[in-house]
Design a protein around this motif. Structure first.
Motif, short mmCIF file in Angstrom:
data_model
loop_
_atom_site.label_atom_id
_atom_site.label_comp_id
_atom_site.label_asym_id
_atom_site.label_seq_id
_atom_site.Cartn_x
_atom_site.Cartn_y
_atom_site.Cartn_z
N UNK A 53 0.83 -1.21 0.00
CA UNK A 53 0.00 0.00 0.00
C UNK A 53 0.86 1.25 0.00
N UNK A 54 1.90 1.25 0.82
CA UNK A 54 2.81 2.39 0.85
C UNK A 54 3.45 2.60 -0.51
N UNK A 55 3.85 1.52 -1.15
CA UNK A 55 4.46 1.62 -2.47
C UNK A 55 3.48 2.17 -3.50
N UNK A 56 2.20 1.81 -3.38
CA UNK A 56 1.19 2.33 -4.30
C UNK A 56 0.97 3.83 -4.08
N UNK A 57 0.98 4.25 -2.82
CA UNK A 57 0.85 5.68 -2.53
C UNK A 57 2.03 6.44 -3.13
N UNK A 58 3.21 5.88 -2.98
CA UNK A 58 4.41 6.52 -3.53
C UNK A 58 4.30 6.63 -5.05
N UNK A 59 3.74 5.63 -5.69
CA UNK A 59 3.56 5.67 -7.14
C UNK A 59 2.59 6.78 -7.53
N UNK A 60 1.54 6.98 -6.73
CA UNK A 60 0.60 8.07 -6.99
C UNK A 60 1.30 9.42 -6.87
N UNK A 61 2.18 9.54 -5.90
CA UNK A 61 2.92 10.79 -5.73
C UNK A 61 3.88 11.02 -6.90
N UNK A 62 4.43 9.95 -7.43
CA UNK A 62 5.28 10.08 -8.62
C UNK A 62 4.47 10.65 -9.79
N UNK A 63 3.23 10.22 -9.90
CA UNK A 63 2.36 10.73 -10.96
C UNK A 63 2.10 12.22 -10.78
N UNK A 64 1.85 12.63 -9.54
CA UNK A 64 1.66 14.06 -9.25
C UNK A 64 2.91 14.84 -9.67
N UNK A 65 4.06 14.32 -9.31
CA UNK A 65 5.31 15.00 -9.64
C UNK A 65 5.48 15.15 -11.16
N UNK A 66 5.06 14.13 -11.90
CA UNK A 66 5.20 14.19 -13.36
C UNK A 66 4.31 15.28 -13.97
N UNK A 67 3.22 15.61 -13.30
CA UNK A 67 2.32 16.64 -13.82
C UNK A 67 2.97 18.02 -13.76
N UNK A 68 3.90 18.21 -12.84
CA UNK A 68 4.61 19.50 -12.79
C UNK A 68 5.43 19.69 -14.06
N UNK A 69 6.09 18.61 -14.49
CA UNK A 69 6.88 18.68 -15.72
C UNK A 69 5.97 18.88 -16.93
N UNK A 70 4.76 18.37 -16.85
CA UNK A 70 3.82 18.47 -17.96
C UNK A 70 3.29 19.89 -18.13
N UNK A 71 3.34 20.68 -17.06
CA UNK A 71 2.78 22.04 -17.11
C UNK A 71 3.83 23.06 -16.67
N UNK A 72 4.85 23.27 -17.50
CA UNK A 72 5.92 24.21 -17.14
C UNK A 72 5.43 25.65 -17.17
N UNK A 73 6.14 26.50 -16.44
CA UNK A 73 5.83 27.92 -16.41
C UNK A 73 6.47 28.61 -17.60
N UNK A 74 5.71 29.45 -18.27
CA UNK A 74 6.25 30.27 -19.35
C UNK A 74 6.77 31.55 -18.72
#
Length: 366
Positions: A53-74
């Motif tokens: 379960x902890x590993x699955x939560x960590x994977x969800x957080x990795x997904x959140x982190x990837x969204x930052x890269x997906x929406x860079x600041x201009x």
């Protein structure tokens, strides 16, 4: 009882009084205390049990982190020292994906709870309208974890990993969000608060250091120690982060960090005799300054898993008091101090430091 999207219910001082005596608040505080105790004497990289379960939560957080890269600041879009609009793109993407992102955490019989779990999770990352973040959003992440505990997704055996792996990663991502989108401090008390954004890293961090044989509270003033151990202890990470963005002019014209000037509360706390005293004091402070303050708990959400205390009315007549900032306002209550909720917008120290790095001239407030 069927699950439903959590709603805000605390509006008045009378509601707050009921909340402070409620089992819901007691359960939430006990959960925080148990998490704090689970990491006593443990560094961030300590070997702890990491369940699936902890590993699955960590994977969800990795997904959140990837969204930052997906929406860079201009960066060329504007030079405002306030929050960056691209945060809303990040937030919308996160909100859209949160249910599917978290569904694998829940057992089949608990799938109906996803709407509650996803709402607490989404609101853990800041306010979309104001582009800000504060201890109330951090509290939503605790509620997200508490929901998982109530659903038996995590157990008490997971608590150390929940703090040292999950919560530390959450803080790391929040630091990235703060720096990328220049999130403003929500209801900041400025130098009179513990920190512009967070509370719990200090609460957990004091417990980590409570049994340390050499490190004393005054060690936070030793730059070499802070630089050496900030990745190992949450309290030091907070000090390191604050020192990196808040400086005062030195005698030779250079800049230097000084908690005495920009964070006097942390400076005062460092005079405590032991980390154990600070650990105990942090719980008392959390009760009073986070769970006991109307400007924060008026945004607290109740659902089926975290239930509203009996006696608090639905306040349907106040539904139209939702302001453009996304906060519920009780206009008859004038006891809130300035800056606790939606006072004058406060540009983040991160924005100020980065703008000053780009320009040799001081940048005026917008």
């Amino acid at each position: 009882m069927s699950h439903f999207e959590p709603l805000k219910r605390i509006v008045t001082k009378d509601d707050l009084d009921i909340w402070e005596k409620s089992k819901t608040r007691e359960d939430l505080l006990n959960f925080v205390v148990d998490l704090q105790n689970s990491v006593e004497g443990l560094a961030n990289d300590a070997e702890v049990h990491e369940s699936e379960s902890v590993q699955k939560i960590m994977a969800s957080l990795d997904t959140v982190n990837s969204l930052i890269q997906k929406h860079p600041v201009v960066m060329e879009k504007d030079i405002s020292r306030f929050g960056k609009g691209e945060f809303r793109d990040f937030y919308d993407d996160l909100q859209e994906q949160s249910s599917s992102m978290l569904s694998s955490l829940l057992l089949e019989e608990s799938k109906s709870a996803i709407v509650e779990v996803a709402r607490y999770f989404t609101d853990s990352w800041g306010n979309r309208t104001r582009i800000d973040y504060g201890s109330g959003h951090e509290l939503n992440f605790v509620c997200f974890l508490l929901c998982l505990r109530k659903l038996d997704v995590i157990s008490q055996d997971d608590y150390a990993a929940v703090v040292l792996r999950v919560f530390c990663k959450y803080i790391s991502i929040m630091r990235q969000l703060q720096k990328t989108y220049w999130l403003e401090p929500a209801g900041s008390h400025g130098v009179w608060g513990l920190d512009d954004y967070h509370f719990l890293p200090f609460l957990f961090g004091a417990s980590q250091l409570a049994k340390h044989p050499h490190m004393k509270p005054k060690s936070i003033h030793n730059k070499e120690l802070v630089d050496a151990f900030w990745k190992q202890y949450m309290y030091f990470e907070c000090i390191h982060f604050i020192n990196s963005i808040k400086t005062v002019p030195g005698k030779d014209g250079s800049t230097q960090a000084s908690l005495r000037w920009h964070s006097p509360m942390l400076d005062d706390i460092s005079s405590a005799k032991s980390w154990a005293k600070i650990k105990e004091g942090m719980i008392k402070m959390y009760k009073a300054e986070v769970l006991g303050k109307l400007p924060i708990v008026q945004h607290f959400m109740f659902g089926h898993l975290i239930q509203c205390p009996e006696g608090i009315p639905e306040h349907r007549d106040n539904e139209n008091n939702e302001s453009s900032c996304g906060h519920m306002h009780n206009y008859l209550d004038t006891r809130n101090t300035w800056g606790d909720c939606c006072g004058i917008k406060i540009p983040s120290a991160i924005a100020a430091s980065q703008m000053n790095e780009r320009s040799a001239k001081p940048v005026p407030f917008d």
